[in-house]
Design a protein around this motif. Structure first.
Motif, PDB file in Angstrom:
ATOM      1  N   UNK A  97     136.047  33.806  54.429  1.00 43.44           N
ATOM      2  CA  UNK A  97     137.415  33.318  54.583  1.00 43.44           C
ATOM      3  C   UNK A  97     137.956  32.774  53.268  1.00 43.44           C
ATOM      4  N   UNK A  98     137.140  32.021  52.553  1.00 43.28           N
ATOM      5  CA  UNK A  98     137.568  31.443  51.279  1.00 43.28           C
ATOM      6  C   UNK A  98     137.784  32.537  50.238  1.00 43.28           C
ATOM      7  N   UNK A 151     143.630  37.014  47.772  1.00 48.88           N
ATOM      8  CA  UNK A 151     145.019  37.251  48.158  1.00 48.88           C
ATOM      9  C   UNK A 151     145.968  36.608  47.147  1.00 48.88           C
ATOM     10  N   UNK A 152     145.636  35.392  46.755  1.00 44.38           N
ATOM     11  CA  UNK A 152     146.485  34.690  45.789  1.00 44.38           C
ATOM     12  C   UNK A 152     146.401  35.342  44.411  1.00 44.38           C
ATOM     13  N   UNK A 153     145.220  35.821  44.044  1.00 43.78           N
ATOM     14  CA  UNK A 153     145.009  36.406  42.723  1.00 43.78           C
ATOM     15  C   UNK A 153     145.842  37.669  42.523  1.00 43.78           C
ATOM     16  N   UNK A 199     140.948  48.728  47.796  1.00 44.69           N
ATOM     17  CA  UNK A 199     139.644  48.179  47.459  1.00 44.69           C
ATOM     18  C   UNK A 199     139.459  46.785  48.023  1.00 44.69           C
ATOM     19  N   UNK A 200     138.449  46.078  47.492  1.00 43.96           N
ATOM     20  CA  UNK A 200     138.137  44.740  47.978  1.00 43.96           C
ATOM     21  C   UNK A 200     136.759  44.636  48.591  1.00 43.96           C
ATOM     22  N   UNK A 201     135.874  45.556  48.202  1.00 42.32           N
ATOM     23  CA  UNK A 201     134.482  45.455  48.639  1.00 42.32           C
ATOM     24  C   UNK A 201     134.273  45.598  50.126  1.00 42.32           C
ATOM     25  N   UNK A 202     135.181  46.287  50.808  1.00 41.76           N
ATOM     26  CA  UNK A 202     135.146  46.458  52.270  1.00 41.76           C
ATOM     27  C   UNK A 202     135.305  45.138  53.020  1.00 41.76           C
ATOM     28  N   UNK A 203     135.510  44.040  52.284  1.00 37.31           N
ATOM     29  CA  UNK A 203     135.530  42.698  52.883  1.00 37.31           C
ATOM     30  C   UNK A 203     136.881  42.026  52.676  1.00 37.31           C
ATOM     31  N   UNK A 204     137.459  42.183  51.499  1.00 42.78           N
ATOM     32  CA  UNK A 204     138.689  41.502  51.123  1.00 42.78           C
ATOM     33  C   UNK A 204     139.886  42.447  51.220  1.00 42.78           C
ATOM     34  N   UNK A 205     141.043  41.882  51.100  1.00 44.53           N
ATOM     35  CA  UNK A 205     142.307  42.600  50.966  1.00 44.53           C
ATOM     36  C   UNK A 205     142.837  43.166  52.281  1.00 44.53           C
ATOM     37  N   UNK A 206     144.135  43.420  52.242  1.00 45.72           N
ATOM     38  CA  UNK A 206     144.857  44.138  53.293  1.00 45.72           C
ATOM     39  C   UNK A 206     145.875  45.019  52.576  1.00 45.72           C
TER      40      UNK A 206
END
Length: 313
Positions: A30-31, A37-39, A87-94
Motif C-alpha cells: 500500500x505504501x 503514484x505521487x512520483x 509497468x510497475x512490477x505487476x504490483x504498482x500503478x494503474x
C-alpha cells in the motif's frame, strides 16, 4: 566504453536521494503504491491534448477489466490500435499513472490507444495479470469498429512489467491461435526470473530500479519461485520464439534489466523475427514516462520513434 549518465538523469537521481525515499523492498504494498503514484503524477496542464478519452469496462476471465481508450488529436480512420500494458512490477500503478504516456503515444502513432487496468499482484498473482492483458488484446481485435481500428494494425506494447506481459501476450496469441498482432513494443522489458546478469551486477542499486526491488516485485507476482520457469512468466525461457510478431525492443544502459532485454531481442532475431533494438547508453530504467516534470529528451525521442513504427505499419 566509459559509462556516463545523462546529466538530467543524474539530477533526477540526486533529487530522489535527497528525498530519502526507501526502496520498495522496505515498504508495504500500500505504501509503495502511494509513493509511486505521487512520483509519476503529471500536472493536467502538461498533458498532451487528444480528441477523446473514454473509461470503459470489458469482459475478463474473472470479471470486468477497466480500460481507458485514447483517440489521437488528429488521425485518419481506420487507424492502428495500440493495446498498452503499463509497468510497475505487476504490483504498482494503474492506467492513471501512464495517462500522459498514452496520450503521447496516441498522437505520435496517430493511433487509438487501449490502456489496460489489469489485476495486480499480490492480490492477483501470475497468471492473472497476463490473462487480463490477453483478454483485452482479444477484445480490441474483436471490437475494431468501435475503436476506429485497422484489423491489419493491432499493436501490443508496454514498459517493464508491461513489456513482460506484452511478450507473453504475443506468445499466447501464437500458441492459442489468437488475435493477429502486427507488432510488439517491449520497453525495457522484464523477460526472465533471473538476477545474475552483468547488468544486475552493474546496476544493482543507485539507478532508481534496484535488484532488491526486482526481487520484491517477483516475490509478489509469483505464487511460487517455480512459476518463474514458466515461459509465459519468463518469455526468455520459451523454447521457440519463431512465428512471433515483429518487435521493437528498447533497453537502457543503467538498468538491471538491460541484458535480458538485449538477450530477448537477439533470440527473436535468431528465430527469424524482425527486430529493432534501441539501446539508450545514458538512460535508466523507467525513463520513457518522464515527458514532463521532469522532462527527458530521450523520453520524447522514444515516444516519437515508437509512433513512427506504428504509423508505418
Amino acid at each position: 566504453m566509459t559509462r556516463q549518465l545523462h546529466p538530467d538523469v543524474r539530477s533526477l537521481l540526486d533529487r530522489v536521494e535527497e528525498q530519502g525515499n526507501p526502496g520498495y523492498a522496505d515498504l508495504t504494498v500500500a505504501c509503495a503504491r502511494g509513493i509511486f503514484r505521487e512520483f509519476l503524477s503529471v500536472p493536467e496542464a502538461k498533458l498532451d491534448p487528444v480528441s477523446r478519452v473514454r473509461d470503459l469496462e470489458i469482459p475478463g476471465p474473472n470479471g470486468p477489466i477497466p480500460i481507458r481508450v485514447y483517440d489521437p488529436a488528429d488521425a485518419s480512420e481506420p487507424r492502428p490500435v495500440f493495446v498498452f500494458l503499463h509497468g510497475g512490477g505487476w504490483v504498482l500503478e494503474t492506467v492513471d499513472a501512464h495517462d500522459h504516456t498514452c496520450r503521447a503515444l496516441a498522437n505520435a502513432g496517430a493511433c487509438t490507444v487501449v490502456s489496460v487496468d489489469y489485476r495486480l499482484a499480490p492480490e492477483h498473482p501470475f497468471p492473472a495479470p497476463l490473462e487480463d492483458a490477453y483478454a483485452a488484446t482479444e477484445w480490441a481485435a474483436n471490437n475494431l469498429e468501435s475503436l476506429a481500428g485497422d484489423p491489419d494494425r493491432v499493436v501490443v506494447g508496454g514498459d517493464s512489467a508491461g513489456g513482460n506481459l506484452t511478450a507473453a501476450v504475443a506468445l499466447l496469441a501464437r500458441d492459442r491461435d489468437g488475435p493477429d498482432i502486427a507488432h510488439q513494443v517491449l520497453i525495457y522489458p522484464v523477460v526472465d526470473h533471473d538476477f545474475g546478469t552483468d547488468s544486475y551486477e552493474e546496476n544493482a542499486e543507485g539507478y532508481l530500479l534496484t535488484r532488491e526491488s526486482m526481487r520484491w516485485f517477483w516475490d509478489h507476482h509469483l505464487e511460487t519461485p517455480l512459476d518463474g520457469a514458466n515461459p509465459y512468466a519468463s518469455p526468455l525461457r520459451a523454447p521457440d520464439l519463431s512465428g512471433l510478431p515483429p518487435a521493437t525492443v528498447t533497453t537502457a544502459e543503467f538498468d538491471p534489466l538491460r541484458d535480458e532485454g538485449a538477450a530477448y531481442a537477439d533470440r527473436l532475431a535468431k528465430a527469424g523475427v524482425d527486430v529493432e533494438h534501441r539501446r539508450y547508453e545514458d538512460m535508466i530504467h523507467g525513463f520513457v514516462p518522464f515527458l514532463a516534470e521532469p522532462e527527458l529528451d530521450a523520453a520524447r525521442e522514444e515516444i516519437e520513434a515508437i509512433g513512427a513504427t506504428v504509423r508505418d505499419l
